[in-house]
Each structure stands twice: as structure tokens, then as C-alpha cells.
Design an enzyme around this catalytic site. Structure first.
Site, short mmCIF file in Angstrom:
data_model
loop_
_atom_site.label_atom_id
_atom_site.label_comp_id
_atom_site.label_asym_id
_atom_site.label_seq_id
_atom_site.Cartn_x
_atom_site.Cartn_y
_atom_site.Cartn_z
N ASP A 20 16.70 -13.90 26.00
CA ASP A 20 17.18 -12.61 25.53
C ASP A 20 16.72 -11.48 26.44
OD1 ASP A 20 18.49 -10.86 23.89
OD2 ASP A 20 16.96 -10.83 22.33
N ARG A 24 19.86 -5.56 28.45
CA ARG A 24 18.94 -4.42 28.44
C ARG A 24 18.26 -4.24 29.78
NH1 ARG A 24 15.17 -5.97 23.82
NH2 ARG A 24 16.26 -7.97 23.93
N TRP A 25 17.92 -5.35 30.42
CA TRP A 25 17.30 -5.30 31.75
C TRP A 25 18.21 -4.57 32.73
CZ3 TRP A 25 18.36 -7.06 36.66
CH2 TRP A 25 17.28 -7.19 37.54
N HIS A 37 22.88 -10.57 33.57
CA HIS A 37 23.13 -12.00 33.39
C HIS A 37 22.96 -12.74 34.72
CE1 HIS A 37 24.30 -11.32 29.33
NE2 HIS A 37 25.39 -10.66 29.63
N TRP A 69 31.11 -14.94 21.42
CA TRP A 69 32.53 -14.71 21.70
C TRP A 69 32.96 -13.31 21.26
CZ3 TRP A 69 34.73 -17.81 24.99
CH2 TRP A 69 34.39 -19.17 25.03
N LEU A 131 12.90 -34.11 34.34
CA LEU A 131 13.12 -33.11 33.29
C LEU A 131 14.52 -33.28 32.73
CD1 LEU A 131 12.11 -30.44 31.84
CD2 LEU A 131 13.36 -29.21 33.64
N ARG A 191 13.56 -13.49 15.92
CA ARG A 191 14.47 -14.24 15.05
C ARG A 191 14.99 -15.45 15.82
NH1 ARG A 191 16.95 -9.20 15.92
NH2 ARG A 191 18.62 -9.24 17.47
#
Length: 247
Positions: A20, A24-25, A37, A69, A131, A191
């Protein structure tokens, strides 16, 4: 720091991250949200590289929820293009590093280019054992649980275990996917946002204020250290409680 944790005991086998704070970044730096993104893709690379050194076997990243979406069409289109670019450019890197990539969530609503990139990446990396990287795209935990319930009757006695297997699925090669040990959410929100609700039933939760594009090996190591400092009791009486120090 990372090396010492890998050699210690109690590393989380399965870490899930809600990535998240990308938008904002970008906005804080005067850029449109898609810029964040793209920067977040760099954080994904850093975390994937650091995870095996920390003893992490499975890493699940929340890339795009079923509710995403509803975001502006231009942002959604940009994210779909970013998924294709990431999967194509990172496939060889993952093969070389022994990273097995699989995607969870719905695929029927994804563009053909995204589905093709997923299939190609999964096929190329399926032999990786260092991994297991799981990318959650068009994902909803509630939808996954409904699908598991609709898959048919559960066997008597061990119905809960079978239900869990249906939800968790399997890694390529038939390997079991364990429940989540540590859930990390960046960006300061606290959350779960419909992410792996069943698998996180007993997960340790770590909410971090750092925005996702600024997240890296140091922050992942700090979260793992926090996890290792906690006592996981799974409903039982812990060592401290047995000495009369807690419940």
C-alpha cells in the site's frame, strides 16, 4: 542483519504483504499515481531478492484486488500494462534465482496480454525452489472462500483441513502452501482489505508507516525481527502465562 536472521530460528515460512502507498508516494512528489506504481515494482524486486536470505519460503504479494477495478480507467489500464512488463522482464531473473512464480485470483476478467504473460512466467519458473512468489491479481479472499465452499461436500472429520487446502491451493509441483505466518501492510493503514482472510487466521500482523516504493530489504528484515520476538500460542497458554506473567 539479514544473514543473522536467516541463521536463527523461527523465521516465518510464509509472508504476505499488502503493498500500500504507491499512489500517495507519487502524489507527494508531484507525480501522477501511475508513477508510484512503477516505483513500487522496484520494491517488489528488492523484497523478492531479500526474502530467501531471511528464511522465507513463500511470499504472497497483494498486487490488485477485486475492488481495484473501481479505480479510474486510466490507472487500471496502466496497472495491467505494468503487470505485463513486470512478468516479462522479471521472468529470466526469477529463473536464475530459483524463484517460482504463480498468480492467484480470477483470470477471466484480465486482458489477454496479462493472461498470456502470467502463463509464460509460470511455465518458465515452475522448477524454482528458492522461493515461491505468489502474486494476487484480481483477488478477493471472500470470493476464494465461496469457490472453496462450492467445490463440493467436505469429508467428515477433517473438513476444515480440506477446506483450507482448497483455499490455499498448491505450488507448482504439488507442494503444499502453508498458512500465513506474518502479514505486513505498508502505508500506515491497519486493515486486511479482503486479503487471505482464512490463511491469516493466526498470522502475526505488522503494520508499517513506510510507503511501498520505499520498502526494501531493511524494512522486511525489521518486520521479520518483530515476528521472531513474538510468542505464537495458537490459543494455548504461553510460556510467560504459565509463569503467571500473562494470559
Amino acid at each position: 542483519m539479514i544473514q543473522s536472521i536467516a541463521q536463527g530460528k523461527g523465521a516465518p515460512r510464509h509472508v504476505a504483504i499488502i503493498m500500500d502507498g504507491n499512489g500517495r508516494w507519487a502524489v507527494r512528489r508531484g507525480h501522477p499515481r501511475p508513477f508510484g506504481h512503477r516505483a513500487g515494482a522496484g520494491a517488489v524486486r528488492r523484497v523478492v531478492e531479500a526474502a530467501p536470505e531471511l528464511g522465507i519460503e513463500t511470499l504472497s504479494l497483494y498486487a490488485f484486488s477485486a475492488d481495484n477495478w473501481h479505480r479510474p480507467a486510466a490507472e487500471v489500464t496502466g496497472l495491467m500494462r505494468l503487470f505485463v512488463r513486470y512478468l516479462r522482464t522479471e521472468t529470466l531473473r526469477c529463473v536464475d534465482a530459483g524463484v517460482c512464480v504463480s498468480v492467484i485470483g480470477r483470470r477471466d476478467r484480465l486482458p489477454d496480454t496479462v493472461r498470456a504473460a502470467i502463463a509464460s512466467c509460470e511455465s518458465a519458473t515452475e522448477r524454482g525452489r528458492a522461493l515461491h512468489l505468489r502474486l494476487a491479481i484480481d483477488y478477493s479472499s471472500r470470493v476464494e472462500m465461496l469457490a472453496a465452499a462450492a467445490a463440493g461436500p467436505l469429508p467428515p472429520g477433517d473438513g476444515m483441513e480440506e477446506f483450507g487446502r482448497r483455499i490455499r491451493g498448491r505450488a507448482p509441483g504439488g507442494r503444499e502452501v502453508p498458512d500465513v505466518d506474518l502479514l505486513i501492510r505498508t502505508g500506515g493503514e491497519q486493515r486486511l482489505s479482503d486479503f487471505m482472510l482464512w490463511e491469516c487466521a493466526y498470522a502475526e500482523l505488522c503494520f508499517m508507516p513506510v510507503l511501498w516504493p520505499d520498502f526494501g530489504a531493511e524494512q522486511l528484515s525489521a518486520a521479520v525481527s518483530t515476528y521472531r520476538s513474538r510468542e505464537r500460542r495458537f490459543g494455548r497458554v504461553g510460556a510467560a502465562a504459565g509463569r503467571g506473567a500473562g494470559s
